[in-house]
Every structure is written in C-alpha cells, then in structure tokens.
Design an enzyme around this catalytic site. Structure first.
Site, mmCIF file in Angstrom:
data_model
loop_
_atom_site.group_PDB
_atom_site.id
_atom_site.type_symbol
_atom_site.label_atom_id
_atom_site.label_comp_id
_atom_site.label_asym_id
_atom_site.label_seq_id
_atom_site.Cartn_x
_atom_site.Cartn_y
_atom_site.Cartn_z
ATOM 1 C CG HIS A 80 63.401 -114.446 22.002
ATOM 2 N ND1 HIS A 80 63.300 -115.635 21.319
ATOM 3 C CD2 HIS A 80 64.211 -114.686 23.059
ATOM 4 C CE1 HIS A 80 64.028 -116.554 21.932
ATOM 5 N NE2 HIS A 80 64.583 -116.008 22.993
ATOM 6 C CG ASP A 159 72.300 -120.010 17.753
ATOM 7 O OD1 ASP A 159 73.001 -119.844 18.765
ATOM 8 O OD2 ASP A 159 71.100 -120.348 17.813
ATOM 9 N NE ARG A 166 75.919 -121.637 24.382
ATOM 10 C CZ ARG A 166 74.866 -120.822 24.317
ATOM 11 N NH1 ARG A 166 74.263 -120.575 23.165
ATOM 12 N NH2 ARG A 166 74.402 -120.259 25.394
ATOM 13 C CB SER A 181 72.485 -117.999 21.263
ATOM 14 O OG SER A 181 71.501 -118.928 20.936
ATOM 15 C CE LYS A 185 68.217 -118.680 18.426
ATOM 16 N NZ LYS A 185 68.639 -119.757 19.293
HETATM 17 N N1 URA Z 1 67.911 -119.573 23.959
HETATM 18 C C1 URA Z 1 68.677 -119.471 22.859
HETATM 19 O O1 URA Z 1 68.168 -119.368 21.739
HETATM 20 N N2 URA Z 1 69.995 -119.495 23.006
HETATM 21 C C2 URA Z 1 70.611 -119.610 24.208
HETATM 22 O O2 URA Z 1 71.818 -119.611 24.263
HETATM 23 C C3 URA Z 1 69.804 -119.724 25.345
HETATM 24 C C4 URA Z 1 68.439 -119.683 25.188
#
Ligand code: URA
Length: 422
Positions: A80, A159, A166, A181, A185
């Site tokens: 990621h 999320d 957000r 966050s 995932k």
């Molecule tokens: N990417 C995400 O998946 N979440 C965040 O809070 C910021 C970047």
C-alpha cells in the site's frame, strides 16, 4: 452510549475506552450517530490525538464493521502506498511479485484530487474491469497471482463512511486516523503480509520525515498486532515520480518498466518494494530484476489484464490535444514541485473533484527531464495532454513556477529514505 460524553472525553484531552470506540463507530455506521457529532469527535481526535491502544481499538472497530476476506491457502503479500504524484508503482509491481508465485491482492481505490487512483489508470485499458466479485478475485489470485480490483462495499464500511466525512470536514490530516483507515482496509482484505510505501514531501500527505516515520511506525504496529507481517519503506515525494502523471500516460510508463526499461526512480522503487514483498513471502534470496529482464513479469501483466477483460494489445487512449511548455533558460532542473504537477494533471481532467465524477483517460502531464538533468532554453520541459481545450489555461498557470532551472542542481539521490520494521 452517549455520543456527547464521548466527544467531551476527547475534547478535554482524555482517553476513549475500548467500549466507547466500539460503540460510537458501530452507531455511526448504522446511522445512529449524527454526522455533526461524528465530525466533532473527529476534530477532537485531530487536535488531541489518540494513544496506541485507542488507535488499535479504532482500527479493530472499523474492521469489525464489515467482513474479513478469507484468503487462506494462498501465500498473499500486498503493498500500500500513502499516495503521491506519478505513483504508478502498483502497475509494474503487482505482476512482478506475482511472477514469482506469490499472490498479490491489490484492492485499490479511485483517485480524488491531485493523487491519481490505480483503478482510474487501469481503466484506461480498453475492456479492463475493476469490479470483481470476491469469487472472481480469488480465482484470479489462484490462476494468475495478480489482481487489482475495487474493494467491495462490505470491507470496512465504517472507514468508507468516515473517510467521506473526514474529506469534507478538514479531518483527514491526523496520523492516528490515517493509520487506522489504511490498516483497517488491509487487515479486512485478509493479506498475510503487507509492505507499506510511506511517501514524504510536497506531493504527499506527510510533508516531513518525522511525521512519515510516526505514521509508518503506527501502521507497522497495527498490522503486526493483527497478525499481518507488516513493514514500511519511507520514500521521497518532493518531486513527482517517473516522467508522467495521469492515467494512460502512467500505464504506458509502467509498460516501459515491465519491458526492462523506464525511468530509473520508478525502477528503483519497484525493485525495492518487490524485494520487501518477496522477503515477506519467504523468497528473500530472489533478485526481482531478473523477471523484468526475462519478460516473465510482462507475461503476468498480460494475464492479469486479460483476466479482468482488458485487451493488453489495444492502443491506449490518445489525447485530442497536446501543448508543449518549453524551458526558458539553460541550466539544470533543480526542483520540480510534485503538488503543482499533480494538480496540473487533475486540472487537465485526469482526476476528479467529487466522488463519482468521470475522468479523462488521455489527460496528463509528461515532464521531459528529471531533477538534476541538463536542459537548454527552448527544449520541451512539459507536454500537457488533454481532451477539453477549456482546461488548458489553468493547468499552464499551475505549472508556471513548478520547475526551477538553475546553474547547478543536486544530483538525483535515491528515493529510499528509510525502513521501518517491528
Ligand atoms: N488513505 C486512506 O485510505 N485513508 C486515509 O485516512 C488517508 C489516506
């Protein structure tokens, strides 16, 4: 659970209990906590932070809001990136790592604002489909090893809902919230190992090394505590990566890397992340450069694209118009502002302003020299690609001060700044 009491605890600098976190997230996801109350709690977290136990509870509550994929029986390792301009590394990296027999489940998103989304880039390939069912995704992981697809709505739905809130309440910029966050995932996705690329610099969420280090450590701890072998590389995003930002232009550059060429920084980062992923997958002795040279990574790319309905031989979308911006002085490229380049690509139509907007696959920016390279007055500095002529002027203005040409310039250093492990 009284949402006002939860807000007041964080507003006054207190610690939220495990039960408070679990209940407020479950209630918000179910629609029983009002967005204005959740916004207030999020702002209190932005201002007062969360401790390690609170971040772990916040993450677990978001994972538990949906399903956790079962990828057992496969040797899975994922990557990621926290996002940067010109960051197309997923495209060559996923088939490269899969070409060694590991399964790479890349559940990705569409872009918003100046950082492009991996799915938008791949959707510029005629026929390619991002929306797979979980069974299709598992089948492709077994057969090809590489899959890049959209996360299903039942993965960490809390999320998804919180991130949308957000985004419109100025509460994205919080290391605990970003760490929770991203990791919710990845934990829900069911990968066995994870390599994080935490970007530092003007084009990234984390503008300085200290914050990037904190974010990397928080995520490595969260992943390791959840049983996912997690490591992170800190990498430089003070100038954009490679030579292109956009959709089809980034696919074309990724194909150069898979063919054994491509810009040296993209190759360096692809290989560094591949080494970490192979090591996490038990193949620490392998040199990933080999499968770029011998064509196996390109074979896996083709299988990955055709497995998802794409035509890997079809020409990529070409822009209706191009516009060249020439250098105005002799010298070396001393600086190239990643944020300005990313926003110019977005202004040309490569990215979206609101979720659900369409993007132009052919739109993007190509820069013809990298930091440290020599350039002469009149030589092409940028090529802008676009379909809609009305978008050109703002993109040109955004690039007006993006490049600094000077008598001398730093020679381009390595993009690799550091490594964080448990
Ligand atoms: N990417 C995400 O998946 N979440 C965040 O809070 C910021 C970047």
């Amino acid at each position: 659970m009284d949402p006002i009491a939860v807000i007041a605890t964080k507003r006054d600098g207190g610690e939220l209990s495990t039960d408070q976190i679990r209940e407020v997230i479950a209630a918000y996801t179910a629609g029983d906590v009002a967005p204005e109350q959740m916004s207030s709690l999020l702002m209190a977290i932005v201002l007062n932070g969360m401790g390690r136990r609170e971040i772990a509870d916040w993450t677990a509550a978001m994972v538990d809001s949906g399903v956790r994929l079962d990828l057992s029986g496969l040797r899975t390792v994922d990557k990621h990136s926290t996002g940067g301009v010109g960051d197309k590394i997923t495209l060559p990296l996923t088939p490269l790592v899969a070409s060694y027999g590991l399964a790479v489940p890349q559940l990705s998103g569409r872009g918003l604002g100046h950082t492009g989304g991996t799915l938008d880039k791949l959707e510029s390939i005629p026929g390619w489909r991002a929306d797979l069912t979980v069974d299709e995704m598992r089948a492709q992981l077994r057969e090809v090893g590489a899959v890049v697809c959209a996360a299903t709505a039942d993965l960490a739905p809390a999320d998804r809902k919180l991130y949308a809130l957000r985004d419109v309440t100025g509460t994205v910029a919080s290391i605990p919230l970003i760490a929770a966050s991203i990791m919710s995932k990845k934990i829900a996705e069911g990968t066995g190992a994870l390599v994080l690329d935490v970007k530092v610099g003007s084009g990234a969420f984390m503008k300085n090394r200290d914050d990037a280090d904190k974010l990397a450590r928080a995520m490595v701890e969260l992943g390791s505590d959840a049983g996912v072998d997690t490591r992170a590389l800190l990498t430089d995003m003070s100038s954009p990566l490679g030579r292109t930002a956009g959709n089809a232009v980034e696919v074309a550059e990724s194909l150069e890397v898979l063919a054994g060429a491509g810009p040296s920084d993209v190759v360096e980062l692809t290989l560094a992340l591949a080494r970490e992923m192979l090591d996490a997958g038990g193949l620490g002795d392998v040199d990933p450069a080999e499968n770029l040279r011998n064509g196996r990574a390109m074979d896996t790319w083709r299988a990955m694209i055709t497995g998802q309905g794409g035509d890997s031989d079809a020409p990529l979308p070409a822009p209706r118009h191009t516009h060249v911006i020439a250098a105005e002085a002799d010298g070396r490229l001393a600086e190239l502002d990643a944020l300005a380049v990313g926003e110019a690509a977005w202004l040309l139509g490569a990215g979206r302003s609101r979720p659900g907007d369409s993007v132009s696959y052919a739109a993007g920016v190509t820069w013809h020299v990298g930091v440290g390279d020599e350039i002469r007055s009149g030589d092409p500095l940028f090529t802008l690609s676009f379909d809609d002529e009305s978008r050109l002027d703002r993109a040109v203005s955004r690039l007006a001060d993006a490049a600094v040409i000077a008598d001398s310039a730093p020679s381009p250093g390595s993009r690799l700044l550091g490594r964080v492990t448990r």
